[in-house]
Write an enzyme that holds these catalytic residues in place. Structure first.
Site, PDB file in Angstrom:
ATOM      1  N   ASN A 211      63.407  26.265  50.063  1.00 32.65           N
ATOM      2  CA  ASN A 211      62.511  27.399  49.810  1.00 32.65           C
ATOM      3  C   ASN A 211      63.292  28.550  49.176  1.00 32.65           C
ATOM      4  O   ASN A 211      64.410  28.851  49.599  1.00 32.65           O
ATOM      5  CB  ASN A 211      61.939  27.853  51.170  1.00 32.65           C
ATOM      6  CG  ASN A 211      60.806  28.846  51.062  1.00 32.65           C
ATOM      7  OD1 ASN A 211      59.838  28.614  50.339  1.00 32.65           O
ATOM      8  ND2 ASN A 211      60.911  29.963  51.766  1.00 32.65           N
ATOM      9  N   HIS A 247      56.659  36.108  45.746  1.00 31.59           N
ATOM     10  CA  HIS A 247      56.465  37.534  46.009  1.00 31.59           C
ATOM     11  C   HIS A 247      56.413  38.249  44.662  1.00 31.59           C
ATOM     12  O   HIS A 247      57.427  38.344  43.974  1.00 31.59           O
ATOM     13  CB  HIS A 247      57.624  38.094  46.839  1.00 31.59           C
ATOM     14  CG  HIS A 247      57.743  37.488  48.202  1.00 31.59           C
ATOM     15  ND1 HIS A 247      56.799  37.689  49.192  1.00 31.59           N
ATOM     16  CD2 HIS A 247      58.683  36.679  48.755  1.00 31.59           C
ATOM     17  CE1 HIS A 247      57.155  37.036  50.287  1.00 31.59           C
ATOM     18  NE2 HIS A 247      58.289  36.406  50.049  1.00 31.59           N
ATOM     19  N   GLU A 276      54.999  31.954  50.401  1.00 26.80           N
ATOM     20  CA  GLU A 276      54.997  33.327  50.936  1.00 26.80           C
ATOM     21  C   GLU A 276      54.273  34.266  49.981  1.00 26.80           C
ATOM     22  O   GLU A 276      54.720  35.392  49.732  1.00 26.80           O
ATOM     23  CB  GLU A 276      56.440  33.818  51.154  1.00 26.80           C
ATOM     24  CG  GLU A 276      57.249  32.924  52.060  1.00 26.80           C
ATOM     25  CD  GLU A 276      58.680  33.408  52.292  1.00 26.80           C
ATOM     26  OE1 GLU A 276      58.991  34.579  51.974  1.00 26.80           O
ATOM     27  OE2 GLU A 276      59.484  32.609  52.771  1.00 26.80           O
TER      28      GLU A 276
END
Ligand code: XIL
Length: 458
Positions: A211, A247, A276
């Site tokens: 990740n 993000h 995320e």
């Protein structure tokens, strides 16, 4: 002609079934047009709409908020996957060496499973949010502590985790393509594969992900991760998925090649997951970016699902930038509606994933390059040949030597200009009949590629 029968009052209907029913009753021409859920049938939550194509839609959950009924009501209604925002990190689960604390992680795990949701585990090995004792460790002692930590935590949650972020953020930002310097990295370059092998041994049923952030488009950092995943797959290091944190903000918007980047990783034989997601901003601009991200995932069959990094704007680690789908009162924002609409309108190609899928053995196409090289430049002609079955689409991946870059491409769509470059078929040469072939070409500066390119057929 008899109308296709549709159960009355059905709130959720597989788009695939709509198409199948229509074909069965002979309305073939209409099948493509209605291969998406119609407005009347559209699912009304993020989780249900993602489930129409076999995907999940998740959120980060904070244990400290599970007593807030607005929070839990929205989270329970909308999401089908849960990531502990902080509670399964190293500092939370092993605050003192060999003393493991699962209280908050377990609260999240039981809230998730008690409400029928799956869990993503986050994260087993990371340079950040290490407990003090680990921060000051190095060498063999740290390597052994990492192995012990992964074994203990993955064993504790064994059977409960859909996918683990085994290693988080191990590559450097910028153009170096290097590993990030950290105490873990200084234990030896093999620390990442050791982490993956350790996690597999502890919980063979969990998908194992790498990740990272700033890997969402094709750039030096994502190229380096790509090369690692390719290497792991070729050597049998157990990796099943790559997480793209995603993000985004005005300095780092959704990259134009987001989908192409997800696709090139998927073509390595791993699942891709958006892990995320948050997009700073408001109103229609924010909504449009969310829509772009969702559509990119839906267009990649191995994109298994999307997780947003929190429920309401006020729950976000970047709360002042209002990056989430619900406002502080739990009301749906325009970004929510855009996300839901994109999920309901998306293509139905279901995610294809299997944690035990062996590395690809070759596929249905092959590629070879003819090079015309001169000092400082080259043209390359690539021939793609189908095997004994026809190919409906293709993508060729090749790695350019350092310093080389693509300046011009014909008969294909190039993703990336240097390093590892992926060329996908143009709309007019996607199909190659059994035993047939097609060609594309590109021009570049520097030295042309010498290795045999890889070819993925679809
Ligand atoms: C963040 C959490 O949201 C914050 O609450 C915490 O203070 C710091 O970490 N990349 C990751 C996540 O992988 O674990 C980070 O989460 C955000 C960036």
């Amino acid at each position: 002609m008899r109308q296709a029968s549709v159960p009355h009052g059905a709130t959720r209907r597989s788009p695939l079934r709509v198409a199948t029913t229509l074909i069965a009753t002979g309305v073939v021409a209409a099948a493509t047009a209605v291969a998406f859920a119609s407005a009347a049938d559209a699912a009304t939550t993020l989780g249900a709409s993602a489930a129409q194509s076999g995907r999940y839609f998740g959120t980060a959950i904070a244990a400290g908020k599970l007593g807030d009924s607005v929070y839990t009501t929205v989270a329970n209604r909308e999401f089908t996957m849960v990531t502990a925002e902080n509670e399964m990190k190293i500092d939370a689960t092993e605050p003192n060496q060999n003393q493991f604390t699962y209280t908050n992680g377990d609260r999240i795990a039981s809230w998730a499973t008690g409400n029928g949701k799956r869990l993503r585990g986050h994260t087993l090995a990371w340079h950040s949010q290490q407990p003090g004792w680990m921060q000051s460790m190095s060498g063999t002692a740290l390597r052994n502590a990492m192995i012990n930590h992964i074994t203990r935590v993955a064993t504790h949650y064994k059977g409960q985790i859909y996918a683990w972020d085994v290693v988080n953020e191990a590559f450097a930002d910028g153009n170096s393509g290097a590993r990030r310097d950290s105490n873990l990295q200084r234990t030896g370059n093999d620390w990442i594969e050791v982490a993956f092998r350790t996690a597999r041994a502890a919980d063979p049923g969990a998908k194992l992900c790498y990740n990272d952030y700033n890997t969402d488009g094709q750039n030096a950092k994502s190229n380096a991760v790509y090369a690692m995943v390719q290497d792991f797959r070729s050597r049998g290091v157990p990796i099943d998925c790559v997480g793209f944190q995603s993000h985004f903000n005005s300095q780092s918007p959704v990259p134009g090649d987001y989908q192409a980047n997800l696709q090139r990783f998927a073509d390595l034989g791993v699942d891709v997951q958006i892990t995320e997601l948050d997009i700073e901003g408001s109103g229609s601009a924010q909504a449009a970016s969310y829509s772009t991200v969702v559509k990119a995932c839906l267009a990649v069959s191995r994109c298994a699902g999307i997780t947003v990094w929190g429920v309401r704007d006020t729950d976000s680690w970047r709360a002042s930038a209002t990056p989430l789908l619900f406002d502080g009162n739990g009301n749906k924002k325009p970004a929510y509606t855009a996300t839901l609409d994109a999920l309901n309108g998306g293509p139905t190609n279901p995610p294809t994933s299997d944690p035990t899928t062996p590395p690809p053995t070759g596929g249905a196409c092959s590629a070879s390059t003819t090079l015309n090289q001169w000092t400082g430049g080259f043209t390359a002609t690539v021939r793609i040949s189908a095997g004994s079955a026809a190919v409906n689409g293709w993508a060729v991946t090749l790695t350019l030597p350092a310093g080389a870059s693509v300046t011009n491409t014909w008969n294909a769509v190039a993703g990336g200009g240097s390093g590892t470059v992926r060329f996908a078929n143009a709309s007019y040469n996607a199909r190659i009949p059994a035993g047939g072939s097609t060609e594309f070409g590109f021009q570049g500066t520097g030295t042309g590629p010498s290795a045999t390119p890889s070819c993925a057929a679809s």
